[in-house]
Design a protein around this motif. Structure first.
Motif, short mmCIF file in Angstrom:
data_model
loop_
_atom_site.label_atom_id
_atom_site.label_comp_id
_atom_site.label_asym_id
_atom_site.label_seq_id
_atom_site.Cartn_x
_atom_site.Cartn_y
_atom_site.Cartn_z
N HIS A 28 0.87 -1.18 0.00
CA HIS A 28 0.00 0.00 0.00
C HIS A 28 0.90 1.22 0.00
O HIS A 28 1.84 1.30 0.80
CB HIS A 28 -0.89 0.03 1.26
CG HIS A 28 -1.73 1.27 1.35
ND1 HIS A 28 -2.93 1.40 0.70
CD2 HIS A 28 -1.51 2.45 1.97
CE1 HIS A 28 -3.43 2.61 0.94
NE2 HIS A 28 -2.59 3.27 1.71
N ARG A 29 0.62 2.17 -0.90
CA ARG A 29 1.44 3.38 -0.90
C ARG A 29 0.54 4.61 -0.99
O ARG A 29 -0.50 4.59 -1.66
CB ARG A 29 2.43 3.37 -2.08
CG ARG A 29 3.53 2.34 -1.89
CD ARG A 29 4.34 2.07 -3.14
NE ARG A 29 5.24 3.19 -3.48
CZ ARG A 29 6.10 3.14 -4.52
NH1 ARG A 29 6.15 2.08 -5.30
NH2 ARG A 29 6.88 4.17 -4.77
N ASN A 30 0.91 5.65 -0.26
CA ASN A 30 0.23 6.94 -0.37
C ASN A 30 1.24 8.04 -0.06
O ASN A 30 2.40 7.74 0.28
CB ASN A 30 -1.00 7.00 0.56
CG ASN A 30 -0.63 6.83 2.03
OD1 ASN A 30 0.35 7.42 2.52
ND2 ASN A 30 -1.39 6.02 2.76
N ILE A 31 0.83 9.28 -0.20
CA ILE A 31 1.75 10.40 0.06
C ILE A 31 2.18 10.37 1.52
O ILE A 31 1.34 10.43 2.44
CB ILE A 31 1.09 11.75 -0.30
CG1 ILE A 31 0.89 11.84 -1.82
CG2 ILE A 31 1.95 12.92 0.19
CD1 ILE A 31 0.11 13.06 -2.27
N ALA A 32 3.48 10.21 1.74
CA ALA A 32 4.11 10.25 3.06
C ALA A 32 3.74 9.06 3.96
O ALA A 32 3.73 9.18 5.18
CB ALA A 32 3.86 11.58 3.79
N ASN A 33 3.42 7.89 3.31
CA ASN A 33 3.23 6.63 4.07
C ASN A 33 2.42 6.79 5.35
O ASN A 33 2.87 6.45 6.44
CB ASN A 33 4.59 5.96 4.36
CG ASN A 33 5.69 6.96 4.76
OD1 ASN A 33 6.40 7.48 3.90
ND2 ASN A 33 5.79 7.25 6.05
N ASP A 86 7.84 17.65 3.52
CA ASP A 86 8.32 19.02 3.28
C ASP A 86 7.12 19.96 3.08
O ASP A 86 7.06 21.04 3.68
CB ASP A 86 9.22 19.01 2.03
CG ASP A 86 9.99 20.31 1.87
OD1 ASP A 86 9.93 21.18 2.77
OD2 ASP A 86 10.66 20.46 0.83
N ALA A 87 6.15 19.53 2.27
CA ALA A 87 4.97 20.36 2.01
C ALA A 87 4.18 20.60 3.30
O ALA A 87 3.69 21.72 3.54
CB ALA A 87 4.09 19.68 0.97
N ALA A 88 4.10 19.57 4.15
CA ALA A 88 3.33 19.71 5.40
C ALA A 88 4.01 20.69 6.35
O ALA A 88 3.34 21.32 7.18
CB ALA A 88 3.18 18.34 6.07
N LEU A 89 5.32 20.85 6.22
CA LEU A 89 6.04 21.79 7.08
C LEU A 89 5.92 23.23 6.59
O LEU A 89 6.33 24.16 7.27
CB LEU A 89 7.52 21.40 7.17
CG LEU A 89 7.89 20.34 8.22
CD1 LEU A 89 9.37 20.00 8.12
CD2 LEU A 89 7.56 20.83 9.63
N ILE A 110 -6.79 20.01 -2.91
CA ILE A 110 -7.33 18.88 -2.12
C ILE A 110 -6.25 18.22 -1.28
O ILE A 110 -6.53 17.62 -0.23
CB ILE A 110 -8.02 17.85 -3.05
CG1 ILE A 110 -8.78 16.79 -2.24
CG2 ILE A 110 -7.02 17.14 -3.94
CD1 ILE A 110 -10.18 16.62 -2.64
N ILE A 111 -5.00 18.33 -1.73
CA ILE A 111 -3.89 17.68 -0.99
C ILE A 111 -3.76 18.28 0.41
O ILE A 111 -3.25 17.63 1.32
CB ILE A 111 -2.57 17.81 -1.79
CG1 ILE A 111 -2.76 17.24 -3.20
CG2 ILE A 111 -1.42 17.09 -1.09
CD1 ILE A 111 -1.63 17.57 -4.16
N ASN A 112 -4.23 19.52 0.58
CA ASN A 112 -4.16 20.14 1.92
C ASN A 112 -4.77 19.23 2.99
O ASN A 112 -4.28 19.15 4.11
CB ASN A 112 -4.92 21.47 1.94
CG ASN A 112 -4.27 22.51 1.06
OD1 ASN A 112 -3.08 22.43 0.75
ND2 ASN A 112 -5.04 23.51 0.65
N LYS A 113 -5.85 18.55 2.61
CA LYS A 113 -6.56 17.72 3.60
C LYS A 113 -5.69 16.54 4.04
O LYS A 113 -5.72 16.14 5.19
CB LYS A 113 -7.89 17.22 3.01
CG LYS A 113 -8.78 18.36 2.56
CD LYS A 113 -10.21 17.93 2.37
CE LYS A 113 -11.03 19.01 1.71
NZ LYS A 113 -10.91 20.33 2.40
N TRP A 114 -4.94 16.00 3.08
CA TRP A 114 -4.04 14.89 3.40
C TRP A 114 -2.89 15.38 4.27
O TRP A 114 -2.50 14.73 5.25
CB TRP A 114 -3.53 14.27 2.10
CG TRP A 114 -2.82 12.97 2.30
CD1 TRP A 114 -1.48 12.73 2.21
CD2 TRP A 114 -3.41 11.71 2.64
NE1 TRP A 114 -1.20 11.41 2.48
CE2 TRP A 114 -2.37 10.77 2.74
CE3 TRP A 114 -4.73 11.29 2.87
CZ2 TRP A 114 -2.61 9.42 3.07
CZ3 TRP A 114 -4.96 9.97 3.19
CH2 TRP A 114 -3.92 9.05 3.28
#
Ligand code: CO
Length: 215
Positions: free
Chosen positions: A63-68, A105-108, A115-119
């Motif tokens: 299973h893979r997703n952004i930032a595991n 990096d983006a989360a920091l 929509i990625i903001n929610k992730w």
């Protein structure tokens, strides 16, 4: 040759090579898969589960997703986890992050990614938990890499909060959960954490009653 056509041609070559090396390779895999490992990794194209562990098709359920991330409202992750643990009965779960992760990096940062903001919110919550520790680091790249490690450890803990894992720990004393950080610079894995099955090690607020785990 365009890059897309190249994939199909390479597929034919790969299939031929596999048959040459092991005439029964596809025949065996066609019948069943019995992987011992579940991999929860980042979608980053540079971190392919099989290649970096020197394993073949059939060995790792992925299973893979952004930032595991292990997100408890993610039906995709939860379904993969349930199938891997209950049906395939994997012995090990590997949560594999990687240094220089773009999602971390983006989360920091404070840019908006639709929509990625929610992730990314899930990752920001991990940052918030370790805010003092991360803020004390001066170099941005080092902050990212510290959060990569802390995030892997946190996702391993999130796995343990699921009834899927707690039931399996009670009924068959498995799987063991491993947290890894992969280095893009040298292709090497750093082991961050190994969690052996032990219901008593779970923070009581996240532990289901013993009789619940028999249902
Ligand atoms: Co990544």
């Amino acid at each position: 040759m365009n890059p897309y056509e190249k994939l199909l041609i390479q597929n034919k070559a790969w299939s031929a090579d596999q048959k040459l090396a092991d005439a029964n390779f596809f025949g065996r895999l066609e019948k069943q898969q019995s992987p011992k490992f579940l991999w929860i990794g980042c979608s980053d194209s540079r971190v392919p589960a099989n290649q970096i562990t020197g394993t073949d098709p059939g060995e790792i359920f992925v299973h893979r997703n952004i930032a595991n991330m292990v997100v408890h409202t993610d039906v995709n992750l939860l379904s993969v986890l349930e199938y891997a643990v209950v049906v395939l009965k994997v012995e090990h779960i590997i949560v594999c992050g990687h240094y220089g992760c773009g999602g971390i990096d983006a989360a920091l940062g404070n840019k908006s990614y639709g929509i990625i903001n929610k992730w990314l919110l899930n990752i920001k919550e991990v940052y918030k938990t370790y805010q003092n520790e991360i803020d004390a680091i001066e170099v941005h790249e080092d902050k990212v890499n510290k959060l990569v490690e802390l995030n892997v450890i946190e996702q391993c803990q999130d796995l343990i909060k699921t009834s899927t894992i707690q039931k399996a720990w009670k009924s068959r004393n498995a799987p063991t959960i491993h947290g890894w950080a992969y280095g893009l610079k040298d292709g090497l894995v750093k082991e961050l954490v190994n969690i052996e099955p032990d219901l008593s090690s779970i923070n009581p607020i996240f532990r289901f009653d013993a009789e619940e785990l028999d249902k």
